[in-house]
Structure formats: C-alpha cells, structure tokens
Design a protein around this motif. Structure first.
Motif, short mmCIF file in Angstrom:
data_model
loop_
_atom_site.label_atom_id
_atom_site.label_comp_id
_atom_site.label_asym_id
_atom_site.label_seq_id
_atom_site.Cartn_x
_atom_site.Cartn_y
_atom_site.Cartn_z
N GLY A 6 -47.96 59.05 69.97
CA GLY A 6 -47.86 57.76 70.62
C GLY A 6 -47.71 57.91 72.13
N ASP A 20 -49.15 43.81 67.83
CA ASP A 20 -48.86 44.75 66.74
C ASP A 20 -49.48 46.12 67.00
N ARG A 21 -50.75 46.16 67.39
CA ARG A 21 -51.38 47.47 67.61
C ARG A 21 -50.76 48.19 68.80
N ARG A 24 -47.47 49.73 67.56
CA ARG A 24 -47.73 50.88 66.70
C ARG A 24 -48.29 52.07 67.48
N SER A 25 -48.77 51.83 68.69
CA SER A 25 -49.29 52.90 69.54
C SER A 25 -48.21 53.56 70.39
N ASP A 46 -42.91 42.63 64.28
CA ASP A 46 -42.18 43.40 63.28
C ASP A 46 -40.92 43.95 63.94
N LEU A 49 -39.83 47.61 63.23
CA LEU A 49 -40.52 48.64 64.02
C LEU A 49 -39.84 48.80 65.37
N ARG A 53 -38.00 52.52 66.20
CA ARG A 53 -38.57 53.35 67.27
C ARG A 53 -37.91 53.10 68.62
#
Length: 122
Positions: A6, A20-21, A24-25, A46, A49, A53
């Motif tokens: 990431g 979202d993307r 997640r990245s 989310d 998430l 993280r």
C-alpha cells in the motif's frame, strides 16, 4: 505497484466512488487527503477498515481561503517539497506525455485506464 504494502499518502481530487478503492490502497497508518469532488460528494465508508489500518482522512480546499493564506501555503510547499523533487526523493508518476499540439489526444486518453498523470509538454 507496492507489492501489497500500500501507499502512505493519497491526494484525491475525485472523491465519491473513489473513497473505498483509495482506502484499500493505503498502507497501515496511511493518509487520504481529499481535495476535490469531481466524482461526487457522497460515498460509503468502511469504518472497520479505518480502525484496523489506523487510516487518517483529511479534507482540504484552498478555494475558501483568503489570498494571503493561499500565498503562505504555496510558499511553504515551495520551501519544503520542491527540494525533495530536486533531490529525486519525490517524483511524479507520469503515464504518458503529449505535445501541446496533441492536447485533444490527451483529453481522449483521460477516458481510458491509466496509472499516473497525463502531461502536456511544449
């Protein structure tokens, strides 16, 4: 591109469906800075998430700031970030370059998948 690790920072001028993307990245402890809403102002988040993280989301715009604040921020960027580019510690990711005369082709390329910036050169 990061072998699954990431990235540490995303500067997002799209917003909306990219949230979202982008999240997640990000790597653990990553930061997402939203500076524009070309893709819309609404998105689903989310929260688990975010917590797992330790991701930070920051929203910012220069538009509403008075001119003296904008000038101070530009000067700060020039003092702190431009030397990093000069030393090669920061570098833009360029997907393609186009001659200024091919600006129409560059605009068409925006409609297709690419990774990095499309740059017009003289």
């Amino acid at each position: 591109a990061t072998a699954g690790a990431g990235v540490d920072l995303i500067l997002d001028c799209i917003g909306g469906e990219y949230l979202d993307r982008n999240l997640r990245s990000l790597a653990a402890d990553g930061r997402l800075v939203v500076i524009g809403l070309m893709g819309g102002a609404q998105a689903s988040l989310d929260l688990a998430l975010l917590l797992r993280r330790r991701i930070q989301i920051v929203g910012s715009t220069l538009r509403a700031l008075p001119l003296y604040r904008k000038a101070a921020l530009c000067a700060d960027f020039a003092d702190r970030a431009l030397p990093l580019f000069d030393r090669g510690e920061l570098r833009p990711i360029v997907d393609q370059t186009f001659a200024m005369a091919d600006a129409a082709a560059a605009h068409r390329a925006l409609d297709h998948a690419h990774f990095g910036k499309l740059v017009l050169v003289r």
